[in-house]
Design an enzyme around this catalytic site. Structure first.
Site, PDB file in Angstrom:
ATOM      1  N   TRP A 153       0.905  -1.142  -0.004  1.00 30.58           N
ATOM      2  CA  TRP A 153       0.160   0.216  -0.010  1.00 30.58           C
ATOM      3  C   TRP A 153       0.735   1.089   0.006  1.00 30.58           C
ATOM      4  O   TRP A 153       1.029   1.718   1.090  1.00 30.58           O
ATOM      5  CB  TRP A 153      -1.108  -0.253   1.276  1.00 30.58           C
ATOM      6  CG  TRP A 153      -2.100  -1.048   1.113  1.00 30.58           C
ATOM      7  CD1 TRP A 153      -3.081  -0.948   0.474  1.00 30.58           C
ATOM      8  CD2 TRP A 153      -1.956  -2.456   1.654  1.00 30.58           C
ATOM      9  NE1 TRP A 153      -3.676  -2.384   0.366  1.00 30.58           N
ATOM     10  CE2 TRP A 153      -3.045  -3.085   1.423  1.00 30.58           C
ATOM     11  CE3 TRP A 153      -1.027  -3.040   2.789  1.00 30.58           C
ATOM     12  CZ2 TRP A 153      -3.376  -4.283   1.915  1.00 30.58           C
ATOM     13  CZ3 TRP A 153      -1.354  -4.156   3.055  1.00 30.58           C
ATOM     14  CH2 TRP A 153      -2.623  -4.892   2.765  1.00 30.58           C
ATOM     15  N   HIS A 181      -6.556   2.047   1.863  1.00 33.08           N
ATOM     16  CA  HIS A 181      -7.878   1.373   1.855  1.00 33.08           C
ATOM     17  C   HIS A 181      -8.862   1.529   2.733  1.00 33.08           C
ATOM     18  O   HIS A 181      -8.407   2.438   3.753  1.00 33.08           O
ATOM     19  CB  HIS A 181      -7.321  -0.275   2.014  1.00 33.08           C
ATOM     20  CG  HIS A 181      -6.458  -0.681   3.245  1.00 33.08           C
ATOM     21  ND1 HIS A 181      -6.040  -1.800   3.504  1.00 33.08           N
ATOM     22  CD2 HIS A 181      -5.797   0.220   4.137  1.00 33.08           C
ATOM     23  CE1 HIS A 181      -5.443  -1.869   4.548  1.00 33.08           C
ATOM     24  NE2 HIS A 181      -5.269  -0.602   4.825  1.00 33.08           N
ATOM     25  N   ARG A 207      -3.409   5.717  -3.196  1.00 29.14           N
ATOM     26  CA  ARG A 207      -2.116   5.177  -3.633  1.00 29.14           C
ATOM     27  C   ARG A 207      -1.047   5.751  -4.210  1.00 29.14           C
ATOM     28  O   ARG A 207      -1.562   6.443  -5.560  1.00 29.14           O
ATOM     29  CB  ARG A 207      -2.487   3.800  -4.233  1.00 29.14           C
ATOM     30  CG  ARG A 207      -3.379   3.019  -3.287  1.00 29.14           C
ATOM     31  CD  ARG A 207      -2.763   1.827  -2.579  1.00 29.14           C
ATOM     32  NE  ARG A 207      -3.812   0.867  -2.077  1.00 29.14           N
ATOM     33  CZ  ARG A 207      -4.511  -0.216  -2.424  1.00 29.14           C
ATOM     34  NH1 ARG A 207      -3.804  -0.913  -3.353  1.00 29.14           N
ATOM     35  NH2 ARG A 207      -5.382  -0.783  -1.569  1.00 29.14           N
ATOM     36  N   GLN A 221     -13.220   2.258  -2.840  1.00 26.58           N
ATOM     37  CA  GLN A 221     -13.452   0.782  -2.329  1.00 26.58           C
ATOM     38  C   GLN A 221     -14.658   0.629  -1.559  1.00 26.58           C
ATOM     39  O   GLN A 221     -15.029   1.799  -0.973  1.00 26.58           O
ATOM     40  CB  GLN A 221     -12.144   0.433  -1.551  1.00 26.58           C
ATOM     41  CG  GLN A 221     -10.714   0.030  -2.038  1.00 26.58           C
ATOM     42  CD  GLN A 221      -9.813  -0.623  -1.228  1.00 26.58           C
ATOM     43  OE1 GLN A 221      -9.866  -0.234  -0.056  1.00 26.58           O
ATOM     44  NE2 GLN A 221      -8.968  -1.145  -1.952  1.00 26.58           N
ATOM     45  N   VAL A 265      -6.201 -11.221   7.474  1.00 25.80           N
ATOM     46  CA  VAL A 265      -7.058 -12.235   7.231  1.00 25.80           C
ATOM     47  C   VAL A 265      -6.164 -13.606   7.298  1.00 25.80           C
ATOM     48  O   VAL A 265      -5.023 -13.575   6.894  1.00 25.80           O
ATOM     49  CB  VAL A 265      -7.969 -12.051   5.911  1.00 25.80           C
ATOM     50  CG1 VAL A 265      -8.795 -10.888   5.949  1.00 25.80           C
ATOM     51  CG2 VAL A 265      -6.844 -11.809   4.750  1.00 25.80           C
ATOM     52  N   ALA A 309     -14.153 -10.413   6.198  1.00 24.35           N
ATOM     53  CA  ALA A 309     -13.903  -9.039   5.532  1.00 24.35           C
ATOM     54  C   ALA A 309     -13.505  -9.171   4.032  1.00 24.35           C
ATOM     55  O   ALA A 309     -13.160 -10.097   3.591  1.00 24.35           O
ATOM     56  CB  ALA A 309     -12.934  -8.520   6.295  1.00 24.35           C
TER      57      ALA A 309
HETATM   58  C1  YSA Z   1      -8.655  -7.777   1.860  1.00 20.91           C
HETATM   59  C2  YSA Z   1      -9.121  -8.426   2.961  1.00 20.91           C
HETATM   60  C3  YSA Z   1      -9.877  -8.120   3.645  1.00 20.91           C
HETATM   61  O1  YSA Z   1     -10.129  -8.787   4.982  1.00 20.91           O
HETATM   62  C4  YSA Z   1     -10.318  -6.830   3.548  1.00 20.91           C
HETATM   63  C5  YSA Z   1     -10.136  -5.981   2.595  1.00 20.91           C
HETATM   64  C6  YSA Z   1      -9.377  -6.307   1.834  1.00 20.91           C
HETATM   65  C7  YSA Z   1      -8.721  -5.614   0.771  1.00 20.91           C
HETATM   66  C8  YSA Z   1      -7.440  -4.769   0.913  1.00 20.91           C
HETATM   67  N1  YSA Z   1      -7.710  -3.817   2.020  1.00 20.91           N
HETATM   68  C9  YSA Z   1      -6.966  -4.178  -0.104  1.00 20.91           C
HETATM   69  O2  YSA Z   1      -6.935  -2.786  -0.352  1.00 20.91           O
HETATM   70  N2  YSA Z   1      -6.666  -4.966  -1.095  1.00 20.91           N
HETATM   71  S1  YSA Z   1      -6.062  -4.628  -2.599  1.00 20.91           S
HETATM   72  O3  YSA Z   1      -4.882  -3.779  -2.486  1.00 20.91           O
HETATM   73  O4  YSA Z   1      -5.615  -5.512  -3.461  1.00 20.91           O
HETATM   74  O5  YSA Z   1      -7.061  -3.644  -3.145  1.00 20.91           O
HETATM   75  C10 YSA Z   1      -8.678  -4.021  -3.220  1.00 20.91           C
HETATM   76  C11 YSA Z   1      -9.160  -3.814  -4.630  1.00 20.91           C
HETATM   77  O6  YSA Z   1      -9.120  -2.487  -4.926  1.00 20.91           O
HETATM   78  C12 YSA Z   1      -8.447  -4.533  -5.803  1.00 20.91           C
HETATM   79  O7  YSA Z   1      -8.923  -5.860  -5.724  1.00 20.91           O
HETATM   80  C13 YSA Z   1      -8.799  -3.880  -6.904  1.00 20.91           C
HETATM   81  O8  YSA Z   1     -10.296  -4.057  -7.305  1.00 20.91           O
HETATM   82  C14 YSA Z   1      -8.959  -2.382  -6.193  1.00 20.91           C
HETATM   83  N3  YSA Z   1      -7.627  -1.482  -6.526  1.00 20.91           N
HETATM   84  C15 YSA Z   1      -6.454  -1.882  -6.081  1.00 20.91           C
HETATM   85  N4  YSA Z   1      -5.543  -1.000  -6.204  1.00 20.91           N
HETATM   86  C16 YSA Z   1      -6.048  -0.230  -7.254  1.00 20.91           C
HETATM   87  C17 YSA Z   1      -7.479  -0.503  -7.496  1.00 20.91           C
HETATM   88  N5  YSA Z   1      -8.315  -0.182  -8.179  1.00 20.91           N
HETATM   89  C18 YSA Z   1      -7.999   0.793  -9.101  1.00 20.91           C
HETATM   90  N6  YSA Z   1      -6.538   1.634  -8.817  1.00 20.91           N
HETATM   91  C19 YSA Z   1      -5.718   0.851  -8.051  1.00 20.91           C
HETATM   92  N7  YSA Z   1      -4.579   1.415  -7.984  1.00 20.91           N
END
Ligand code: YSA
Length: 341
Positions: A153, A181, A207, A221, A265, A309
């Site tokens: 992140w 997030h 980000r 999100q 998780v 979650a």
């Molecule tokens: C995971 C487990 C949990 O118990 C709860 C939440 C999570 C998600 C975690 N907090 C998270 O942020 N994961 S992630 O970095 O993979 O992002 C989640 C989703 O946000 C991705 O699957 C994607 O759909 C979206 N995402 C991530 N980076 C992005 C983006 N969408 C647009 N631009 C980006 N730079």
């Protein structure tokens, strides 16, 4: 003299009647009542007459002057009214101007749609701050200082002098950031509420990373958190499947779970979606069973509660549903794009 007066009166009144524009009328008024007009000359010459002649002629000249002034003023008023009415007259045959109305942004529309679906499944909607502290964004989610997962992140840290005024409101104010997030709201909610509950948290996240067709530096999100007793990934699968069915309606989609790692998780998964037979798999969310250490951080007994979650990317879902090829279109401000929704 009498005869002359009548002549002046007659020609002035004819001129008044004939003139159709207020500007021309002003000119004629000067001609008949101005300093060099015949009437003014006559009035001026009264002083050369005998008292008797003056008494006889004076009131008549004054009377004529007043009468002409009244006629001029009345005509001027009439002309002004009819001219302005002419300008304002409505042409009912002219095509009207199209009034362009405002438009709800596609992301707001989709957020509302998602909220309605989860509300129908008895979830509540809560919101959290975009400026977060390090504790809620990382530490309490089992991502300690030197944990490599912090690199997942990339973070916008805030300069101390920019945040001085907010310090009193935030826990551990020494290091603030733009939330990377929506997961910190899991902690904030559990700190104040007891299970069982089910919530979603829609919100903007940030980000510090390079943009491309599926990555933005700020995006939305929707976090989900359901905590109770004896819960398992099967409960999550049911909820997410119901959600997809309602969100995509008659559109045919496939989804798959991939094992993945998030420090908060255990086990963790990522969910990919594909639209139609020929579509490409796109990752839309991270999820898993809430880690014991997270329950510890909020003061729950991890032996008593379980929960799942998830965090889904709003733009990514919209891109699949509406076949949008590039995430950057959402933030381009291009009305041709926005008006299609
Ligand atoms: C995971 C487990 C949990 O118990 C709860 C939440 C999570 C998600 C975690 N907090 C998270 O942020 N994961 S992630 O970095 O993979 O992002 C989640 C989703 O946000 C991705 O699957 C994607 O759909 C979206 N995402 C991530 N980076 C992005 C983006 N969408 C647009 N631009 C980006 N730079």
């Amino acid at each position: 003299m009498e005869f002359d007066l009548n002549k002046i009166k007659k020609s002035a009144q004819e001129a008044i009647e004939e003139l159709a524009s207020p500007e021309k009328l002003e000119e004629i008024k000067i001609k008949f009542l101005g300093r060099k007009s015949e009437l003014t000359e006559l009035l001026r010459s009264l002083k050369d007459l005998s008292i008797e002649e003056r008494r006889k002629l004076g009131p008549k000249l004054q009377e004529l002057k007043k009468e002409l002034e009244r006629s001029f003023d009345k005509r001027l008023k009439d002309l002004r009214i009819s001219h302005s009415t002419l300008r304002e007259r409505i042409d009912v045959t002219k095509p009207g101007h199209k009034i362009t109305s405002g438009h709800i942004h596609p992301l707001s529309k989709i957020e509302e749609e998602i909220e309605q679906i989860f509300l129908s499944m008895n979830f509540s909607v809560v919101e959290g701050p975009e400026v977060e502290d390090e504790y809620h964004n990382f530490d309490a989610l089992n991502i300690p200082k030197d944990h490599p997962a912090r690199e997942m992140w990339d973070t916008f840290w805030l300069r101390q002098n920019e945040i001085k005024n907010q310090k009193s409101k935030i826990k551990n104010p020494e290091k603030l950031l733009l939330r990377t997030h929506t997961s910190p709201m899991q902690i904030r909610y559990m700190e104040k509420n007891n299970p069982p509950f089910q919530i979603i948290v829609p919100g903007r996240v940030f980000r510090y990373e390079a943009t491309d067709a599926s990555h933005e530096i700020n995006f939305y999100q929707v976090e989900g958190l359901m905590v109770g007793k004896d819960m398992s990934l099967a409960n999550f699968k049911f909820v997410v499947e119901e959600f997809f069915k309602k969100f995509f309606g008659s559109q045919k989609i496939e989804f798959r779970f991939r094992p993945s790692y998030f420090p908060f998780v255990e086990p963790g998964v990522e969910v990919d979606i594909k639209l139609g037979k020929s579509g490409k798999w796109l990752e839309v969310m991270g999820a898993g069973m809430v880690h014991r250490k997270v329950f510890d951080a909020v003061g729950y007994n991890p032996n008593d509660v379980t929960g799942f979650a998830f965090g889904l990317g709003l733009e990514r879902l919209a891109m699949i549903k509406y076949k949008i090829p590039d995430i950057r279109l959402f933030y381009s401000g291009d009305l041709r794009f926005i008006k299609q929704f």
